[in-house]
Design a protein around this motif. Structure first.
Motif, mmCIF file in Angstrom:
data_model
loop_
_atom_site.group_PDB
_atom_site.id
_atom_site.type_symbol
_atom_site.label_atom_id
_atom_site.label_comp_id
_atom_site.label_asym_id
_atom_site.label_seq_id
_atom_site.Cartn_x
_atom_site.Cartn_y
_atom_site.Cartn_z
ATOM 1 N N ARG A 74 9.662 -7.493 9.894
ATOM 2 C CA ARG A 74 9.598 -6.374 8.942
ATOM 3 C C ARG A 74 8.616 -6.670 7.812
ATOM 4 N NH1 ARG A 74 15.492 -6.263 9.933
ATOM 5 N NH2 ARG A 74 15.957 -4.329 11.083
ATOM 6 N N ILE A 75 8.588 -7.910 7.361
ATOM 7 C CA ILE A 75 7.654 -8.286 6.295
ATOM 8 C C ILE A 75 6.214 -8.180 6.789
ATOM 9 C CG2 ILE A 75 6.836 -10.236 4.900
ATOM 10 C CD1 ILE A 75 9.790 -11.099 4.657
ATOM 11 N N VAL A 130 6.585 -5.857 -0.723
ATOM 12 C CA VAL A 130 7.631 -6.792 -0.297
ATOM 13 C C VAL A 130 8.125 -7.463 -1.571
ATOM 14 C CG1 VAL A 130 8.215 -8.857 1.019
ATOM 15 C CG2 VAL A 130 6.649 -7.160 1.995
ATOM 16 N N MET A 131 9.325 -7.081 -1.993
ATOM 17 C CA MET A 131 9.882 -7.553 -3.256
ATOM 18 C C MET A 131 10.995 -8.560 -2.986
ATOM 19 S SD MET A 131 10.053 -3.835 -5.198
ATOM 20 C CE MET A 131 10.428 -4.533 -6.822
ATOM 21 N N LEU A 132 11.047 -9.600 -3.811
ATOM 22 C CA LEU A 132 12.068 -10.634 -3.646
ATOM 23 C C LEU A 132 12.713 -10.897 -5.000
ATOM 24 C CD1 LEU A 132 11.610 -13.976 -1.649
ATOM 25 C CD2 LEU A 132 13.210 -13.712 -3.535
ATOM 26 N N ARG A 171 1.629 -17.833 -2.078
ATOM 27 C CA ARG A 171 0.252 -18.222 -1.741
ATOM 28 C C ARG A 171 -0.266 -17.509 -0.497
ATOM 29 N NH1 ARG A 171 2.016 -23.499 -3.394
ATOM 30 N NH2 ARG A 171 2.598 -23.944 -1.240
ATOM 31 N N ASP A 172 0.619 -17.284 0.473
ATOM 32 C CA ASP A 172 0.191 -16.665 1.723
ATOM 33 C C ASP A 172 0.223 -15.143 1.684
ATOM 34 O OD1 ASP A 172 -0.197 -19.199 2.652
ATOM 35 O OD2 ASP A 172 1.570 -19.252 3.953
ATOM 36 N N GLY A 173 0.580 -14.578 0.537
ATOM 37 C CA GLY A 173 0.512 -13.134 0.369
ATOM 38 C C GLY A 173 1.636 -12.345 1.005
ATOM 39 N N TRP A 174 2.750 -13.001 1.322
ATOM 40 C CA TRP A 174 3.848 -12.288 1.975
ATOM 41 C C TRP A 174 4.701 -11.511 0.991
ATOM 42 C CZ3 TRP A 174 2.765 -11.499 6.631
ATOM 43 C CH2 TRP A 174 2.225 -12.484 7.464
ATOM 44 N N GLY A 189 8.479 -0.556 2.884
ATOM 45 C CA GLY A 189 8.431 -1.979 2.571
ATOM 46 C C GLY A 189 9.769 -2.673 2.738
ATOM 47 N N VAL A 190 9.867 -3.851 2.138
ATOM 48 C CA VAL A 190 11.054 -4.696 2.267
ATOM 49 C C VAL A 190 11.479 -5.176 0.886
ATOM 50 C CG1 VAL A 190 11.989 -6.847 3.220
ATOM 51 C CG2 VAL A 190 10.386 -5.477 4.580
#
Length: 365
Positions: free
Chosen positions: A53-54, A64-66, A86-89, A264-265
């Protein structure tokens, strides 16, 4: 009218070096490249589905919010979140006040966590000079610059302190721009009478700070504290106006990020109260603004809840429990099922296992 109280100004503080800290981040930090712990179904499948999903959300440029709780920091997940940054997830991170406190302590001293049972009865819980000084000064300086609390603390770590304008420049700004939105914050900074010796603190372990990594990679990290919730209130420098201004700025940024959540997620990791409460208000405001623009309400978003406790013995896929059922009062279940019906996954597990597994899955994407 009684004069305003300022009892916190009389708080006697001690150096953080005098505290017995329980967690050494160098010993407990999870190494992202190490094999994640083996988990059984259905959890392993849930982690794979979340990763998919991400990937799909980022492919369509959706948010994509955490939102993470303090135990995510204390449990040593800092490097895992750093890799997601760093990886833009992830496009937006958020935490409550305690998440910022532990993050700063790890960056500064490499250790965090104390005994409430032992220290509060003798008036020493949270009364550690460097912690309260750093976060309140970061907020004072950040508020005068129109910044949020998360960015202010991350910047404090990155710069090993603050470089506030001198008194003459502050007075000039206040006198020449009295109607400026930052005038009150500038006046607070001037009134704080910060000494040069208070402005610098060397952070020996910035690599263990999520706030520092977020600032370094220009990813928003918003902080959502409550007044009196966190130990930076236990300090003579406690400045609730500055904390409120920077937290208010962060909430506005959170609402802006929420506006991009369609498709989004949203991940709520180890935050049973703050995350759902902030989410529902921001979700409502974002939809209010969309309605004014003639846009449909936010939809097609997925919410992933990660928590170690069970969901109250209720099957939330069947609907909401009645008010006389204990599960009804589980905010982290009720709120998200109301606002993303049919699009909520509940991953009951240690947050280290889920985040480590998630990073592992995303590495192959």
């Amino acid at each position: 009218m009684d004069p305003p109280l300022n009892l916190t100004a009389r708080t006697r503080v001690l150096s953080l070096s005098q505290r017995q800290s329980h967690i050494d981040i160098q010993a407990t930090a999870v190494v992202p490249a190490s094999p994640p712990p083996a988990v059984a179904e259905p959890l392993s499948g849930q982690i794979r589905a979340l990763a998919s999903r991400i990937v799909a959300a980022r492919a369509r440029d959706a948010a994509v919010m955490l939102f993470y709780g303090a135990h995510v920091v204390k449990n040593g997940c800092v490097r895992l979140l750093a890799e997601l940054i760093r990886d833009g997830w992830v496009t937006h991170l958020a935490t409550q006040g305690a998440g910022i406190v532990h993050d700063w302590e790890f960056a500064y001293a490499g250790v965090s966590s104390e005994s409430v049972r032992e220290n509060a009865p003798i008036g020493r819980f949270g009364t550690w000079d460097e912690v309260g000084r750093a976060i309140n000064l970061a907020a004072l300086d950040g508020a005068a610059r129109g910044m949020g609390l998360g960015e202010s603390v991350g910047g404090f770590i990155a710069k090993d302190g603050i470089e506030p304008p001198n008194d003459r420049d502050l007075k000039h700004l206040i006198e020449t721009e009295p109607d400026h939105l930052l005038t009150a914050a500038r006046a607070d900074l001037l009134h704080a009478a910060i000494k040069d010796t208070d402005c610098s603190l060397h952070h020996r372990f910035p690599e263990f700070s999520i706030a520092h990594t977020a600032v370094e990679h220009c990813v928003p990290l918003t902080a959502h504290p409550g007044i009196g919730y966190d130990i930076f209130a236990c300090h003579p420098r406690f400045h609730p106006a500055a904390i409120g201004r920077t937290a208010g700025h962060d909430f506005q940024r959170f609402v802006a990020a929420m506006g991009q959540l369609g498709g989004g997620v949203y991940m709520s990791v180890g935050s049973a109260i703050a995350s759902p409460q902030v989410f529902e208000k921001a979700f409502s405001i974002a939809n209010n603004l969309r309605d004014q623009e003639g846009k449909p309400p936010l939809g097609d978003h997925h919410v992933a809840i990660v928590d170690i406790q069970d969901s109250g013995g209720w099957d939330w896929q069947t609907g909401e429990p009645p008010v006389n059922h204990a599960a009804y009062y589980l905010r982290f279940c009720k709120t998200f099922h109301r606002l993303a019906p049919g699009a909520v996954s509940y991953l009951q597990a240690d947050n280290r296992a889920v985040l480590h597994g998630l990073v592992h899955e995303l590495r192959g994407s």
